[in-house]
Write a protein that holds these residues in place. Structure first.
Motif, PDB file in Angstrom:
ATOM      1  N   ASP A  33       3.143   7.659  18.868  1.00 34.25           N
ATOM      2  CA  ASP A  33       4.001   6.838  18.024  1.00 34.25           C
ATOM      3  C   ASP A  33       4.692   7.745  17.005  1.00 34.25           C
ATOM      4  O   ASP A  33       4.091   8.693  16.490  1.00 34.25           O
ATOM      5  CB  ASP A  33       3.184   5.771  17.304  1.00 34.25           C
ATOM      6  CG  ASP A  33       2.847   4.608  18.213  1.00 34.25           C
ATOM      7  OD1 ASP A  33       3.285   4.605  19.379  1.00 34.25           O
ATOM      8  OD2 ASP A  33       2.125   3.699  17.759  1.00 34.25           O
ATOM      9  N   LEU A  35       7.590   7.886  13.606  1.00 36.44           N
ATOM     10  CA  LEU A  35       8.146   7.108  12.502  1.00 36.44           C
ATOM     11  C   LEU A  35       9.177   7.949  11.750  1.00 36.44           C
ATOM     12  O   LEU A  35       8.900   9.090  11.400  1.00 36.44           O
ATOM     13  CB  LEU A  35       7.023   6.711  11.540  1.00 36.44           C
ATOM     14  CG  LEU A  35       7.448   6.021  10.246  1.00 36.44           C
ATOM     15  CD1 LEU A  35       7.818   4.570  10.524  1.00 36.44           C
ATOM     16  CD2 LEU A  35       6.328   6.096   9.214  1.00 36.44           C
ATOM     17  N   ASP A  74       5.949  -1.415   5.075  1.00 35.31           N
ATOM     18  CA  ASP A  74       5.670  -1.892   6.431  1.00 35.31           C
ATOM     19  C   ASP A  74       5.857  -0.790   7.479  1.00 35.31           C
ATOM     20  O   ASP A  74       6.086  -1.074   8.658  1.00 35.31           O
ATOM     21  CB  ASP A  74       6.597  -3.075   6.767  1.00 35.31           C
ATOM     22  CG  ASP A  74       6.396  -4.255   5.834  1.00 35.31           C
ATOM     23  OD1 ASP A  74       5.244  -4.469   5.401  1.00 35.31           O
ATOM     24  OD2 ASP A  74       7.382  -4.941   5.530  1.00 35.31           O
ATOM     25  N   TRP A  75       5.700   0.459   7.047  1.00 34.90           N
ATOM     26  CA  TRP A  75       5.999   1.582   7.944  1.00 34.90           C
ATOM     27  C   TRP A  75       5.138   1.570   9.201  1.00 34.90           C
ATOM     28  O   TRP A  75       5.593   1.965  10.281  1.00 34.90           O
ATOM     29  CB  TRP A  75       5.833   2.904   7.207  1.00 34.90           C
ATOM     30  CG  TRP A  75       4.421   3.207   6.767  1.00 34.90           C
ATOM     31  CD1 TRP A  75       3.869   2.936   5.551  1.00 34.90           C
ATOM     32  CD2 TRP A  75       3.409   3.854   7.525  1.00 34.90           C
ATOM     33  NE1 TRP A  75       2.560   3.353   5.510  1.00 34.90           N
ATOM     34  CE2 TRP A  75       2.255   3.929   6.710  1.00 34.90           C
ATOM     35  CE3 TRP A  75       3.347   4.380   8.813  1.00 34.90           C
ATOM     36  CZ2 TRP A  75       1.061   4.506   7.144  1.00 34.90           C
ATOM     37  CZ3 TRP A  75       2.165   4.948   9.251  1.00 34.90           C
ATOM     38  CH2 TRP A  75       1.040   5.008   8.422  1.00 34.90           C
ATOM     39  N   GLY A  77       4.130  -0.761  11.096  1.00 39.14           N
ATOM     40  CA  GLY A  77       4.667  -1.613  12.149  1.00 39.14           C
ATOM     41  C   GLY A  77       5.994  -1.142  12.700  1.00 39.14           C
ATOM     42  O   GLY A  77       6.435  -1.620  13.747  1.00 39.14           O
ATOM     43  N   GLU A  78       6.635  -0.200  12.014  1.00 32.85           N
ATOM     44  CA  GLU A  78       7.928   0.303  12.463  1.00 32.85           C
ATOM     45  C   GLU A  78       7.784   1.476  13.434  1.00 32.85           C
ATOM     46  O   GLU A  78       8.716   1.779  14.180  1.00 32.85           O
ATOM     47  CB  GLU A  78       8.757   0.738  11.253  1.00 32.85           C
ATOM     48  CG  GLU A  78       9.096  -0.412  10.298  1.00 32.85           C
ATOM     49  CD  GLU A  78       9.709   0.084   9.005  1.00 32.85           C
ATOM     50  OE1 GLU A  78       9.907   1.315   8.879  1.00 32.85           O
ATOM     51  OE2 GLU A  78       9.972  -0.750   8.123  1.00 32.85           O
ATOM     52  N   SER A  80       6.980   3.710  16.621  1.00 29.22           N
ATOM     53  CA  SER A  80       7.120   3.345  18.027  1.00 29.22           C
ATOM     54  C   SER A  80       6.874   4.553  18.916  1.00 29.22           C
ATOM     55  O   SER A  80       7.187   5.687  18.552  1.00 29.22           O
ATOM     56  CB  SER A  80       8.527   2.791  18.289  1.00 29.22           C
ATOM     57  OG  SER A  80       8.715   2.536  19.677  1.00 29.22           O
ATOM     58  N   MET A  89      16.239   4.582  16.183  1.00 29.52           N
ATOM     59  CA  MET A  89      15.873   4.762  14.788  1.00 29.52           C
ATOM     60  C   MET A  89      16.558   5.987  14.194  1.00 29.52           C
ATOM     61  O   MET A  89      17.040   5.964  13.058  1.00 29.52           O
ATOM     62  CB  MET A  89      14.346   4.862  14.652  1.00 29.52           C
ATOM     63  CG  MET A  89      13.619   3.542  14.879  1.00 29.52           C
ATOM     64  SD  MET A  89      11.866   3.591  14.429  1.00 29.52           S
ATOM     65  CE  MET A  89      11.168   4.522  15.805  1.00 29.52           C
TER      66      MET A  89
END
Length: 222
Positions: A33, A35, A74-75, A77-78, A80, A89
């Protein structure tokens, strides 16, 4: 009379493509994941020349991690692991730092550079399995291990005779992150791989395998 208009430019402008490429590669090749984080911006060049001052895009003059931290509450959940999602992104924020959340496909053990070099040499002599290892311009080394390290490390250290609070050894697990190359940290430089992610180190070591040499090295480094 109005003062001069302030002009700013993103500090890592020249590496925006590298940031995008690296972020997509981590997602697609490693299934990590990813970010997008804050980034550095440079003020306009001072009159008479000289270096430009760099500051964090978050706007906090006292930012403790300029250019390398999540940008919102809320990082988590962002983040991916989808290549197309990661690409979108970075197309929205092309100068964003590349952050890798921990506690998902890996945890990370963060130690001082001197201790990390000592431990790494010992691990290689012992032929211990090693995953990727990061080096930061703040003189830290970060060892990737299987998830669960944050929960296991305190007990393992106590069994080895160390009080966890006595060592400069930080375990990054769920709710935390590490910066990834080619992210730039402050004015000190960029994050680099000490040991690159490869097919050979795709399978990460468990905390049990690395904690003893890391603790020993941190103890000597006190």
């Amino acid at each position: 009379m109005r003062g001069p208009v302030e002009h700013t430019v993103p500090a890592p402008r020249r590496s925006a493509g590298q940031l995008l490429d690296a972020a997509v590669r981590y997602a697609e090749e490693r299934h990590w994941d990813v970010l997008p984080g804050a980034w550095l911006v440079e003020d306009a060049a001072p009159l008479g020349g000289g270096p430009r001052a760099a500051r964090c895009s978050c706007g906090d003059a006292g930012c403790p991690a300029p250019g390398a931290h999540p940008t919102g509450p809320d990082w988590a959940g962002e983040a991916s692991g989808s290549g197309p999602a990661v690409r979108r992104m970075w197309l929205r924020h092309p100068h964003a730092s590349v952050l890798l959340p921990t506690g998902r496909t890996f945890d990370a053990i963060d130690v001082p550079e001197d201790a990390g070099c000592l431990a790494l040499a010992r691990m290689e002599r012992m032929e211990l399995p090693l995953g990727p290892v990061l080096g930061t311009p703040s003189r830290r080394m970060i060892f990737f291990v299987l998830p669960g390290a944050a929960a296991k490390a305190p007990g393992l250290l106590r069994r080895l005779g160390w009080a966890p609070s006595s060592l400069d050894l930080v375990v990054r697990g769920d709710g935390d992150w590490v910066p990834a190359p080619p992210t730039r940290l402050g004015t000190g430089g960029v994050v680099q791989w000490v040991r690159q992610p490869t097919d050979l180190n795709r399978w990460l070591p468990d905390t049990d395998e690395l904690i003893s040499p890391l603790a020993y090295a941190c103890g000597r480094n006190r």
